[in-house]
Scaffold this motif. Structure first.
Motif, PDB file in Angstrom:
ATOM      1  N   GLU A   3       6.900  -6.079   3.147  1.00 32.95           N
ATOM      2  CA  GLU A   3       7.309  -7.446   3.497  1.00 32.95           C
ATOM      3  C   GLU A   3       8.225  -8.029   2.418  1.00 32.95           C
ATOM      4  OE1 GLU A   3       6.510  -9.725   6.263  1.00 32.95           O
ATOM      5  OE2 GLU A   3       6.350  -7.682   7.063  1.00 32.95           O
ATOM      6  N   PHE A   4       8.028  -7.595   1.177  1.00 34.04           N
ATOM      7  CA  PHE A   4       8.886  -8.035   0.078  1.00 34.04           C
ATOM      8  C   PHE A   4      10.230  -7.310   0.082  1.00 34.04           C
ATOM      9  CE2 PHE A   4       4.994  -9.534  -2.227  1.00 34.04           C
ATOM     10  CZ  PHE A   4       5.395 -10.845  -2.383  1.00 34.04           C
ATOM     11  N   GLY A   5      10.344  -6.278   0.913  1.00 35.50           N
ATOM     12  CA  GLY A   5      11.608  -5.560   1.018  1.00 35.50           C
ATOM     13  C   GLY A   5      11.640  -4.197   0.355  1.00 35.50           C
ATOM     14  N   PHE A   6      10.490  -3.742  -0.181  1.00 35.14           N
ATOM     15  CA  PHE A   6      10.458  -2.423  -0.791  1.00 35.14           C
ATOM     16  C   PHE A   6      10.504  -1.348   0.283  1.00 35.14           C
ATOM     17  CE2 PHE A   6       8.545  -5.015  -4.135  1.00 35.14           C
ATOM     18  CZ  PHE A   6       9.274  -4.587  -5.237  1.00 35.14           C
ATOM     19  N   ASP A   7      11.075  -0.203  -0.059  1.00 34.67           N
ATOM     20  CA  ASP A   7      11.140   0.931   0.849  1.00 34.67           C
ATOM     21  C   ASP A   7       9.719   1.428   1.127  1.00 34.67           C
ATOM     22  OD1 ASP A   7      12.767   3.296   2.059  1.00 34.67           O
ATOM     23  OD2 ASP A   7      11.256   4.249   0.773  1.00 34.67           O
ATOM     24  N   PRO A   8       9.350   1.567   2.398  1.00 34.16           N
ATOM     25  CA  PRO A   8       7.975   1.965   2.732  1.00 34.16           C
ATOM     26  C   PRO A   8       7.549   3.309   2.119  1.00 34.16           C
ATOM     27  CG  PRO A   8       9.077   1.135   4.682  1.00 34.16           C
ATOM     28  CD  PRO A   8      10.120   1.240   3.609  1.00 34.16           C
ATOM     29  N   ALA A   9       8.432   4.293   2.154  1.00 38.17           N
ATOM     30  CA  ALA A   9       8.067   5.604   1.599  1.00 38.17           C
ATOM     31  C   ALA A   9       7.903   5.537   0.086  1.00 38.17           C
ATOM     32  CB  ALA A   9       9.129   6.647   1.970  1.00 38.17           C
ATOM     33  N   GLN A  10       8.784   4.822  -0.577  1.00 39.22           N
ATOM     34  CA  GLN A  10       8.695   4.687  -2.028  1.00 39.22           C
ATOM     35  C   GLN A  10       7.450   3.884  -2.423  1.00 39.22           C
ATOM     36  OE1 GLN A  10      10.597   6.221  -4.329  1.00 39.22           O
ATOM     37  NE2 GLN A  10      11.566   7.240  -2.590  1.00 39.22           N
ATOM     38  N   ALA A  11       7.180   2.837  -1.674  1.00 39.97           N
ATOM     39  CA  ALA A  11       5.994   2.015  -1.948  1.00 39.97           C
ATOM     40  C   ALA A  11       4.719   2.830  -1.739  1.00 39.97           C
ATOM     41  CB  ALA A  11       5.987   0.767  -1.058  1.00 39.97           C
ATOM     42  N   ALA A  12       4.679   3.605  -0.665  1.00 43.58           N
ATOM     43  CA  ALA A  12       3.504   4.448  -0.392  1.00 43.58           C
ATOM     44  C   ALA A  12       3.298   5.447  -1.523  1.00 43.58           C
ATOM     45  CB  ALA A  12       3.658   5.164   0.944  1.00 43.58           C
ATOM     46  N   GLY A  13       4.386   6.027  -2.021  1.00 43.47           N
ATOM     47  CA  GLY A  13       4.290   6.973  -3.135  1.00 43.47           C
ATOM     48  C   GLY A  13       3.755   6.314  -4.394  1.00 43.47           C
ATOM     49  N   ALA A  14       4.225   5.109  -4.665  1.00 44.45           N
ATOM     50  CA  ALA A  14       3.756   4.378  -5.852  1.00 44.45           C
ATOM     51  C   ALA A  14       2.271   4.045  -5.726  1.00 44.45           C
ATOM     52  CB  ALA A  14       4.578   3.099  -6.040  1.00 44.45           C
ATOM     53  N   ILE A  15       1.848   3.642  -4.545  1.00 47.46           N
ATOM     54  CA  ILE A  15       0.428   3.329  -4.305  1.00 47.46           C
ATOM     55  C   ILE A  15      -0.423   4.578  -4.491  1.00 47.46           C
ATOM     56  CG2 ILE A  15      -1.264   2.605  -2.569  1.00 47.46           C
ATOM     57  CD1 ILE A  15       1.053   0.836  -1.387  1.00 47.46           C
ATOM     58  N   GLU A  16       0.020   5.689  -3.892  1.00 49.02           N
ATOM     59  CA  GLU A  16      -0.727   6.940  -4.010  1.00 49.02           C
ATOM     60  C   GLU A  16      -0.853   7.376  -5.468  1.00 49.02           C
ATOM     61  OE1 GLU A  16       1.195   9.763  -1.454  1.00 49.02           O
ATOM     62  OE2 GLU A  16       0.838   8.531   0.324  1.00 49.02           O
ATOM     63  N   ASP A  17       0.220   7.193  -6.243  1.00 49.31           N
ATOM     64  CA  ASP A  17       0.167   7.543  -7.665  1.00 49.31           C
ATOM     65  C   ASP A  17      -0.895   6.719  -8.394  1.00 49.31           C
ATOM     66  OD1 ASP A  17       2.216   9.357  -7.288  1.00 49.31           O
ATOM     67  OD2 ASP A  17       3.776   8.080  -8.173  1.00 49.31           O
ATOM     68  N   LEU A  18      -0.920   5.408  -8.124  1.00 51.48           N
ATOM     69  CA  LEU A  18      -1.919   4.547  -8.771  1.00 51.48           C
ATOM     70  C   LEU A  18      -3.328   4.919  -8.348  1.00 51.48           C
ATOM     71  CD1 LEU A  18      -0.330   0.994  -8.733  1.00 51.48           C
ATOM     72  CD2 LEU A  18      -0.837   2.413 -10.716  1.00 51.48           C
ATOM     73  N   VAL A  19      -3.521   5.164  -7.062  1.00 53.46           N
ATOM     74  CA  VAL A  19      -4.848   5.544  -6.562  1.00 53.46           C
ATOM     75  C   VAL A  19      -5.303   6.818  -7.253  1.00 53.46           C
ATOM     76  CG1 VAL A  19      -6.126   6.382  -4.544  1.00 53.46           C
ATOM     77  CG2 VAL A  19      -4.652   4.357  -4.343  1.00 53.46           C
TER      78      VAL A  19
END
Length: 109
Positions: free
Chosen positions: A64-80
């Motif tokens: 919703e903030f405009g981040f790329d969905p695939a890149q955001a998902a990758g960043a989330i997965e890395d943190l998890v």
């Protein structure tokens, strides 16, 4: 004629940050980091359904903030991965630890 800035000057901002440091007041980012780690670890402990729901909610907000969905998902997965595998913790703020050591002396045998 030059307009006055509504924001703080560099000197005012520096003084503000120093005061916050002296007071040991956590910043918005400090609180957000702790909250995110707590959310991820708690969801992980409750099970895959809860972790998936947390990841999806975070991903939705980031996109919703405009981040790329695939890149955001990758960043989330890395943190998890980092938070749940115990391989990563927050970096300590050394200025907070100095006073703490004075209050709570190290245990000696």
């Amino acid at each position: 004629m030059r307009r006055k800035s509504k924001g703080r000057t560099k000197e005012q901002q520096k003084a503000y940050r120093e005061e916050q440091k002296r007071l040991k007041r956590p910043s918005r980012d400090d609180v957000a980091r702790v909250a995110l780690r707590w959310l991820i670890v708690s969801a992980f402990q409750r099970g895959p359904r809860f972790l998936d729901a947390a990841e999806e909610a975070i991903l939705f907000e980031l996109t919703e903030f405009g981040f790329d969905p695939a890149q955001a998902a990758g960043a989330i997965e890395d943190l998890v991965e980092k938070y749940t595998r115990g391989r990563w913790n927050f970096q300590r703020k050394h200025h907070l630890l100095v006073d703490r050591e004075e209050i709570i002396p190290p245990v000696t045998s």
